[in-house]
Design an enzyme around this catalytic site. Sequence first.
Site: not given
Ligand code: NAD
Length: 421
Positions: A69, A93, A105, A219
């Site tokens: 997953k 996880k 992934k 997000n």
């Molecule tokens: P997203 O694309 O919605 O948001 C990422 C954010 O990070 C954006 O606002 C972007 O502008 C910002 N960003 C990028 N580079 C940056 C920098 N140098 N400094 C500051 N901000 C920066 O992605 P997301 O879904 O929110 O995921 C963010 C993290 O959370 C990732 O590591 C992802 O793997 C992890 N994650 C997300 C989920 C999920 O369900 N969305 C689940 C588990 C883990």
Amino acid sequence: MSDDTLLDRALIRLEEAANHLQIDADVTEKLKYPRETTKTRLTIRMDDGSRKSFLAWRCRYDDTRGPTKGGIRFHPESNIEEVETLAFWMTFKCAVMNLPYGGGKGAIRVDPHKLSRAELERLSRAYVQAFANIIGPDRDIPAPDVYTNAMIMGWMADEYNQITGQVSPAVITGKPIALGGSLGRTDATARGGFYLVRHLASELGLDKDHSVAIQGFGNAGQFYARLSAADRNTVVAVSDSAGAIYRPGGLDVEKLIAGKNSGCHVADMASELGATVIAPDELLAVEADLLVPAALEDMITRHNADAIKAKVVLELANGPITPEADTVLNGKGVIVLPDILANAGGVTVSYFEWVQNRQGYYWDLEEIHARLLKIVEREGRAIWDIACKRDVSVRSAAYIHALGRLATAIEAHGTQSFFAG
Ligand code: NAD
């Protein structure tokens, strides 16, 4: 940063955890390498009639505990090492949360912002055409990750159904609700982290009205800000890829989210919100009780870790802290709630989506939240107790907790000691 690869550095956590457990050497030997990684070229027709190729990967790291997953990331810097490391983290996880899954992934090396919507759809469908034999409801189940969303998951599920000639919503999670998505998936990652912090607040030394700085306002970051502010905490700083803003008295989270939704960067809204624009790295050093990295990996390194003033770090992003930075933070007494626990709310509600798809019976939002809360509190508490009992970091405790489960499953398949009698 050292010359070690991201995966080498991730494997350090495995070795550390193994040192705390009496496990068969076969277990770590198996978990040192991914089971399979497929790399392919996706060629699509662009809107101007030309053809363009993109590199894409899917990794199934380990499937001992169930089908693999893990999300699909669209990013211009995606590479095999990142995909395999993220798949390794997913393996742990899912074990942390006791979900019946292994880890996987996928990624496409692309800047999705440079594609039209029709090009994005063709690319998403091409991904499924290429990996249709690898994914499947009982084999490997993708989900959204950075720069992918419910709309893309909907296209992908539709493509899979066309290829197989069946309707199999459980092949992908994070779908639109109308196509079998689950209620509560959109904010699940942030909500899981929020439930964790709330449950352990007194152990972490966080008051009811603590202050929060959030790196990354997508997000995960936006929903965390909303949940935390609604719980009377103060969000004092946020950043995105274009800049950071700070307001010690607190930012108006709803205005920030509305501005982001209308296409602004957070720094564009500074004057409207009475905030100061600061350098991206300065966000790490602001006065806040809780720091929430919610952007990308390797953001906190040995070069900037010492500046962190927060007492607690909640890793909503995957791998935002390098092992060297982890050592610095441990030395300063900063408690890090590690990614494999802190952001596992997302995969947990993805699991709920898969269960609902398979049983054809859908739960209401109350039930989703109650089930998520129960799992987060149960596993968070178990990990906190391991950390206290063994006097290790919460990260080590989470790896010990997960490795114990993985070892039990791998040993149940038969290890050397089993055959040696
Ligand atoms: P997203 O694309 O919605 O948001 C990422 C954010 O990070 C954006 O606002 C972007 O502008 C910002 N960003 C990028 N580079 C940056 C920098 N140098 N400094 C500051 N901000 C920066 O992605 P997301 O879904 O929110 O995921 C963010 C993290 O959370 C990732 O590591 C992802 O793997 C992890 N994650 C997300 C989920 C999920 O369900 N969305 C689940 C588990 C883990």
